[in-house]
Design an enzyme around this catalytic site. Structure first.
Site, PDB file in Angstrom:
ATOM      1  N   VAL A 136       0.836  -1.206   0.000  1.00 33.66           N
ATOM      2  CA  VAL A 136       0.000   0.000   0.000  1.00 33.66           C
ATOM      3  C   VAL A 136       0.871   1.255   0.000  1.00 33.66           C
ATOM      4  O   VAL A 136       0.610   2.204  -0.748  1.00 33.66           O
ATOM      5  CB  VAL A 136      -0.964   0.000   1.217  1.00 33.66           C
ATOM      6  CG1 VAL A 136      -1.893   1.206   1.148  1.00 33.66           C
ATOM      7  CG2 VAL A 136      -1.771  -1.292   1.286  1.00 33.66           C
TER       8      VAL A 136
ATOM      9  N   ARG B 126      12.837  -0.071   6.305  1.00 30.07           N
ATOM     10  CA  ARG B 126      13.791  -0.853   7.113  1.00 30.07           C
ATOM     11  C   ARG B 126      15.110  -0.996   6.388  1.00 30.07           C
ATOM     12  O   ARG B 126      16.157  -1.057   6.991  1.00 30.07           O
ATOM     13  CB  ARG B 126      13.180  -2.222   7.410  1.00 30.07           C
ATOM     14  CG  ARG B 126      12.386  -2.205   8.688  1.00 30.07           C
ATOM     15  CD  ARG B 126      12.317  -3.564   9.279  1.00 30.07           C
ATOM     16  NE  ARG B 126      11.377  -4.416   8.576  1.00 30.07           N
ATOM     17  CZ  ARG B 126      10.445  -5.114   9.195  1.00 30.07           C
ATOM     18  NH1 ARG B 126      10.311  -5.040  10.495  1.00 30.07           N
ATOM     19  NH2 ARG B 126       9.642  -5.895   8.522  1.00 30.07           N
TER      20      ARG B 126
ATOM     21  N   LYS C 118      -6.083  -1.989  10.376  1.00 28.22           N
ATOM     22  CA  LYS C 118      -7.326  -2.478  11.007  1.00 28.22           C
ATOM     23  C   LYS C 118      -7.055  -3.148  12.359  1.00 28.22           C
ATOM     24  O   LYS C 118      -7.813  -2.960  13.312  1.00 28.22           O
ATOM     25  CB  LYS C 118      -8.061  -3.448  10.094  1.00 28.22           C
ATOM     26  CG  LYS C 118      -7.215  -4.630   9.669  1.00 28.22           C
ATOM     27  CD  LYS C 118      -7.598  -5.169   8.324  1.00 28.22           C
ATOM     28  CE  LYS C 118      -6.404  -5.849   7.715  1.00 28.22           C
ATOM     29  NZ  LYS C 118      -6.222  -5.661   6.325  1.00 28.22           N
TER      30      LYS C 118
ATOM     31  N   GLU D  92      -9.899   5.257   6.574  1.00 29.68           N
ATOM     32  CA  GLU D  92     -10.913   4.673   5.677  1.00 29.68           C
ATOM     33  C   GLU D  92     -10.489   3.302   5.146  1.00 29.68           C
ATOM     34  O   GLU D  92     -11.301   2.383   5.043  1.00 29.68           O
ATOM     35  CB  GLU D  92     -11.158   5.639   4.507  1.00 29.68           C
ATOM     36  CG  GLU D  92     -12.138   5.154   3.474  1.00 29.68           C
ATOM     37  CD  GLU D  92     -13.544   4.952   4.020  1.00 29.68           C
ATOM     38  OE1 GLU D  92     -14.213   5.938   4.309  1.00 29.68           O
ATOM     39  OE2 GLU D  92     -13.970   3.782   4.179  1.00 29.68           O
TER      40      GLU D  92
ATOM     41  N   ILE E  11     -13.326   0.212  -0.696  1.00 25.76           N
ATOM     42  CA  ILE E  11     -14.743   0.627  -0.579  1.00 25.76           C
ATOM     43  C   ILE E  11     -14.847   1.749   0.454  1.00 25.76           C
ATOM     44  O   ILE E  11     -14.448   1.565   1.597  1.00 25.76           O
ATOM     45  CB  ILE E  11     -15.651  -0.551  -0.131  1.00 25.76           C
ATOM     46  CG1 ILE E  11     -15.445  -1.781  -1.023  1.00 25.76           C
ATOM     47  CG2 ILE E  11     -17.109  -0.128  -0.119  1.00 25.76           C
ATOM     48  CD1 ILE E  11     -16.248  -3.006  -0.583  1.00 25.76           C
TER      49      ILE E  11
ATOM     50  N   GLY F 264      -1.116 -15.385  -3.790  1.00 19.43           N
ATOM     51  CA  GLY F 264      -0.698 -14.306  -2.902  1.00 19.43           C
ATOM     52  C   GLY F 264      -1.854 -13.682  -2.125  1.00 19.43           C
ATOM     53  O   GLY F 264      -1.686 -12.677  -1.443  1.00 19.43           O
TER      54      GLY F 264
ATOM     55  N   LYS G  90     -12.530  -5.762  11.395  1.00 16.27           N
ATOM     56  CA  LYS G  90     -13.341  -4.821  10.606  1.00 16.27           C
ATOM     57  C   LYS G  90     -14.730  -4.669  11.214  1.00 16.27           C
ATOM     58  O   LYS G  90     -15.305  -3.587  11.200  1.00 16.27           O
ATOM     59  CB  LYS G  90     -13.396  -5.295   9.156  1.00 16.27           C
ATOM     60  CG  LYS G  90     -12.006  -5.264   8.514  1.00 16.27           C
ATOM     61  CD  LYS G  90     -11.926  -6.109   7.273  1.00 16.27           C
ATOM     62  CE  LYS G  90     -10.520  -6.167   6.726  1.00 16.27           C
ATOM     63  NZ  LYS G  90     -10.353  -7.183   5.683  1.00 16.27           N
TER      64      LYS G  90
ATOM     65  N   GLY H 124      -5.458  -4.722  -2.276  1.00 15.14           N
ATOM     66  CA  GLY H 124      -4.709  -4.405  -3.493  1.00 15.14           C
ATOM     67  C   GLY H 124      -4.067  -3.040  -3.366  1.00 15.14           C
ATOM     68  O   GLY H 124      -4.604  -2.149  -2.708  1.00 15.14           O
TER      69      GLY H 124
HETATM   70  N1  LIG Z   1      -2.431  -4.931   1.230  1.00 15.91           N
HETATM   71  C1  LIG Z   1      -3.684  -4.515   1.190  1.00 15.91           C
HETATM   72  O1  LIG Z   1      -4.362  -4.654   0.170  1.00 15.91           O
HETATM   73  C2  LIG Z   1      -4.313  -3.843   2.373  1.00 15.91           C
HETATM   74  C3  LIG Z   1      -5.690  -3.546   2.346  1.00 15.91           C
HETATM   75  C4  LIG Z   1      -6.262  -2.875   3.427  1.00 15.91           C
HETATM   76  C5  LIG Z   1      -5.466  -2.515   4.504  1.00 15.91           C
HETATM   77  N2  LIG Z   1      -4.139  -2.847   4.497  1.00 15.91           N
HETATM   78  C6  LIG Z   1      -3.334  -2.451   5.657  1.00 15.91           C
HETATM   79  O2  LIG Z   1      -2.307  -1.573   5.201  1.00 15.91           O
HETATM   80  C7  LIG Z   1      -1.149  -1.738   6.012  1.00 15.91           C
HETATM   81  C8  LIG Z   1       0.058  -2.056   5.118  1.00 15.91           C
HETATM   82  O3  LIG Z   1      -0.220  -3.273   4.459  1.00 15.91           O
HETATM   83  P1  LIG Z   1       0.689  -3.781   3.237  1.00 15.91           P
HETATM   84  O4  LIG Z   1      -0.087  -4.854   2.585  1.00 15.91           O
HETATM   85  O5  LIG Z   1       1.165  -2.647   2.438  1.00 15.91           O
HETATM   86  O6  LIG Z   1       1.897  -4.442   4.056  1.00 15.91           O
HETATM   87  P2  LIG Z   1       3.353  -4.817   3.495  1.00 15.91           P
HETATM   88  O7  LIG Z   1       3.314  -5.012   2.026  1.00 15.91           O
HETATM   89  O8  LIG Z   1       3.858  -5.897   4.361  1.00 15.91           O
HETATM   90  O9  LIG Z   1       4.171  -3.472   3.775  1.00 15.91           O
HETATM   91  C9  LIG Z   1       4.594  -3.081   5.027  1.00 15.91           C
HETATM   92  C10 LIG Z   1       5.882  -2.336   4.824  1.00 15.91           C
HETATM   93  O10 LIG Z   1       6.272  -1.792   6.067  1.00 15.91           O
HETATM   94  C11 LIG Z   1       7.646  -2.035   6.248  1.00 15.91           C
HETATM   95  N3  LIG Z   1       7.951  -2.060   7.675  1.00 15.91           N
HETATM   96  C12 LIG Z   1       7.575  -2.969   8.597  1.00 15.91           C
HETATM   97  N4  LIG Z   1       8.033  -2.630   9.810  1.00 15.91           N
HETATM   98  C13 LIG Z   1       8.732  -1.487   9.646  1.00 15.91           C
HETATM   99  C14 LIG Z   1       9.447  -0.662  10.512  1.00 15.91           C
HETATM  100  N5  LIG Z   1       9.561  -0.932  11.805  1.00 15.91           N
HETATM  101  N6  LIG Z   1      10.054   0.441  10.000  1.00 15.91           N
HETATM  102  C15 LIG Z   1       9.946   0.740   8.684  1.00 15.91           C
HETATM  103  N7  LIG Z   1       9.272  -0.012   7.816  1.00 15.91           N
HETATM  104  C16 LIG Z   1       8.668  -1.117   8.282  1.00 15.91           C
HETATM  105  C17 LIG Z   1       7.908  -3.355   5.583  1.00 15.91           C
HETATM  106  O11 LIG Z   1       9.264  -3.461   5.293  1.00 15.91           O
HETATM  107  P3  LIG Z   1       9.962  -4.886   5.014  1.00 15.91           P
HETATM  108  O12 LIG Z   1       9.608  -5.170   3.599  1.00 15.91           O
HETATM  109  O13 LIG Z   1      11.376  -4.605   5.260  1.00 15.91           O
HETATM  110  O14 LIG Z   1       9.341  -5.851   5.974  1.00 15.91           O
HETATM  111  C18 LIG Z   1       7.028  -3.222   4.341  1.00 15.91           C
HETATM  112  O15 LIG Z   1       7.707  -2.587   3.286  1.00 15.91           O
HETATM  113  C19 LIG Z   1      -1.500  -2.832   7.031  1.00 15.91           C
HETATM  114  O16 LIG Z   1      -1.967  -2.235   8.202  1.00 15.91           O
HETATM  115  C20 LIG Z   1      -2.627  -3.587   6.346  1.00 15.91           C
HETATM  116  O17 LIG Z   1      -3.484  -4.233   7.260  1.00 15.91           O
HETATM  117  C21 LIG Z   1      -3.544  -3.488   3.475  1.00 15.91           C
END
Ligand SMILES: NC(=O)c1ccc[n+]([C@@H]2O[C@H](COP(=O)([O-])OP(=O)(O)OC[C@H]3O[C@@H](n4cnc5c(N)ncnc54)[C@H](OP(=O)(O)O)[C@@H]3O)[C@@H](O)[C@H]2O)c1
Length: 428
Positions: free
Chosen positions: A14, A45, A106, A130, A137, A188, A206, A303
């Site tokens: 995201v 990181r 969440k 949001e 949505i 994935g 949620k 996504g």
């Molecule tokens: N993916 C979705 O479609 C989606 C949908 C709705 C809500 N969300 C929410 O959005 C948030 C992010 O999700 P995501 O899917 O984008 O997760 P993600 O792909 O795992 O991305 C998280 C990022 O944060 C980095 N990170 C973790 N700990 C860190 C720290 N201490 N300092 C700096 N960077 C750090 C990770 O780095 P590394 O790669 O080095 O671990 C990674 O690049 C979550 O709360 C998730 O629940 C996601």
């Protein structure tokens, strides 16, 4: 044009979508907000890993959060790290330092939302989230704003794309639970440890947030009954289809006489209901209310682009608030005393299936258990028998959750019975 400088924490799925959306829609966003929103800094990181992305969008990378906190030019911190710590500490520190916060987290909102909202309130800063419910949505803003004049009675939704994908494949392709999970992992959608998805925990996060928005009540995660789809039998899915239903994992929150009941579990949805047509990884939220009566909100629950679009819409709200000098208003200001509905007052029809030793009198024994619990059966079907084992499937009339728990307890006491499934059947 004046700039609004933003820092993104975490350039993952995201996080890396946020600068992309800001760039793609820069002209429109500037017209709407009157400022140019730029991602100035990002906390990562491993800087080397994100160097190309940072160069492309002209973002300064840092591994030290203090650099962001102490940068007076950063007005908005966008937390996209996920999970509880350090995300919680980072958000609190940002609010205490006078920065506005946007997050999609969440887990954190469901478990510590009250504390975060109080901190934002105390420091008169904005806190928007949001994207935390149903990704792309815009459901929270819709409930908080568009349905503010309405009396919501029930919110039910397909809130987890992974399990909806699995259930769709089990129903349409006849896949087993294991096959569906393998494929979801290969694509994935599901993580290697799928617990949060298949045990209904992600959907429960949620539901907790939706309950807060719809009814103003802060419900503890422990008070949300969580039943997932782990190990679900495709026989039950096929049987439900023969009876005119589609099995969906629904998160629901319902208000009855001033109290609320919230749960996550498989529900038999009538095949002609709009929720039944929500396929694969898509999400939908169905709201019942006294004014609008029925409305449904459908779209991608996850996504990079859909979720980042939702995150950017929050940043735009923050930008507008700053410009109008109205920062610090709560995302959702509806608050009401939290009262939980007793299991004796929660009514539903139920579907259940029981493996029984194939001998005379089993129908009668099962009927007796249900009658003794004060409930009654609408349909009773013997599904299949191999001469040794038969499978009995029942759909009940309306009964309470407490009665269903008693029926399940008594079935499990009979040595030649095995309760395979007990799911709610959709009731209005
Ligand atoms: N993916 C979705 O479609 C989606 C949908 C709705 C809500 N969300 C929410 O959005 C948030 C992010 O999700 P995501 O899917 O984008 O997760 P993600 O792909 O795992 O991305 C998280 C990022 O944060 C980095 N990170 C973790 N700990 C860190 C720290 N201490 N300092 C700096 N960077 C750090 C990770 O780095 P590394 O790669 O080095 O671990 C990674 O690049 C979550 O709360 C998730 O629940 C996601």
């Amino acid at each position: 044009m004046e700039k609004l400088k933003v820092a993104v924490l975490g350039l993952g799925t995201v996080g890396s979508g946020v600068p992309l959306i800001l760039k793609e829609h820069q002209e429109k966003i500037s017209l709407v907000t009157g400022v140019e929103i730029v991602v100035e800094q990002a906390l990562v990181r491993d800087e080397a890993e994100k160097v190309d992305l940072a160069k492309h969008y002209d973002i300064q990378l840092t591994t030290d959060y203090q650099e962001i906190l102490s940068n007076p030019e950063i007005q908005v911190v966008v937390e996209l790290i996920g999970q509880i710590e350090p995300a919680k500490t980072y958000i609190i520190q940002a609010l205490e330092s006078g920065k506005h916060v946007v997050t999609a987290n969440k887990d954190l909102l469901a478990l510590h939302g009250k504390e975060l909202v109080e901190t934002a309130n105390k420091h008169q800063r904005d806190l928007y989230y949001e994207a935390a419910v149903a990704g792309g949505i815009p459901i929270l803003r819709t409930i908080a704003n568009s349905l503010a004049a309405d009396n919501i009675t029930c919110v039910r939704g397909i809130l987890n794309g992974t399990t909806n994908y699995m259930l769709t494949k089990m129903a349409n392709e006849g896949w087993s639970y294991e096959q569906a999970l393998d494929e979801a992992q290969a694509l994935g959608f599901a993580e290697s440890d799928p617990t949060n998805d298949v045990d209904g925990i992600d959907a429960a996060y949620k539901v907790a947030i939706l309950t807060q928005f719809a009814f103003g009540m802060s419900i503890d995660l422990a008070d949300i009954d969580k039943k997932g789809i782990r190990g679900m039998s495709s026989d039950d899915i096929q049987m439900a289809q023969q009876l005119g239903y589609i099995v969906k994992l629904l998160g629901s929150s319902k208000k009855t006489n001033g109290s609320v009941s919230a749960e996550v579990g498989p529900v038999l949805v009538p095949a002609d209901h709009p929720l039944a047509s929500v396929q694969n990884e898509m999400n939908a939220v169905y709201v019942q209310s006294s004014g609008v009566r029925e409305s449904m909100y459908y779209g991608p629950g996850a996504g990079a682009k859909p979720t980042a679009t939702s995150v950017v819409s929050d940043i735009i709200t923050v930008a507008k608030n700053i410009r109008l000098g109205i920062s610090g208003h709560m995302f959702n200001s509806y608050a009401s005393e939290t009262v939980l509905t007793k299991d004796e007052d929660i009514e539903s029809k139920y579907y259940f299936s029981v493996n029984v030793e194939d001998k005379v009198g089993q129908f009668l024994k099962l009927t007796q258990i249900i009658t003794e619990a004060g409930a009654s059966i609408d349909q009773l079907i013997q599904q299949k028998s191999d001469g040794k084992q038969a499978r009995i499937v029942a759909i009940t009339h309306l009964m309470t959750k407490a009665q269903m728990a008693e029926v399940a307890k008594q079935i499990n006491r009979v040595s030649e019975f095995e309760l395979v499934a007990s799911y709610q059947v959709w009731t209005d």
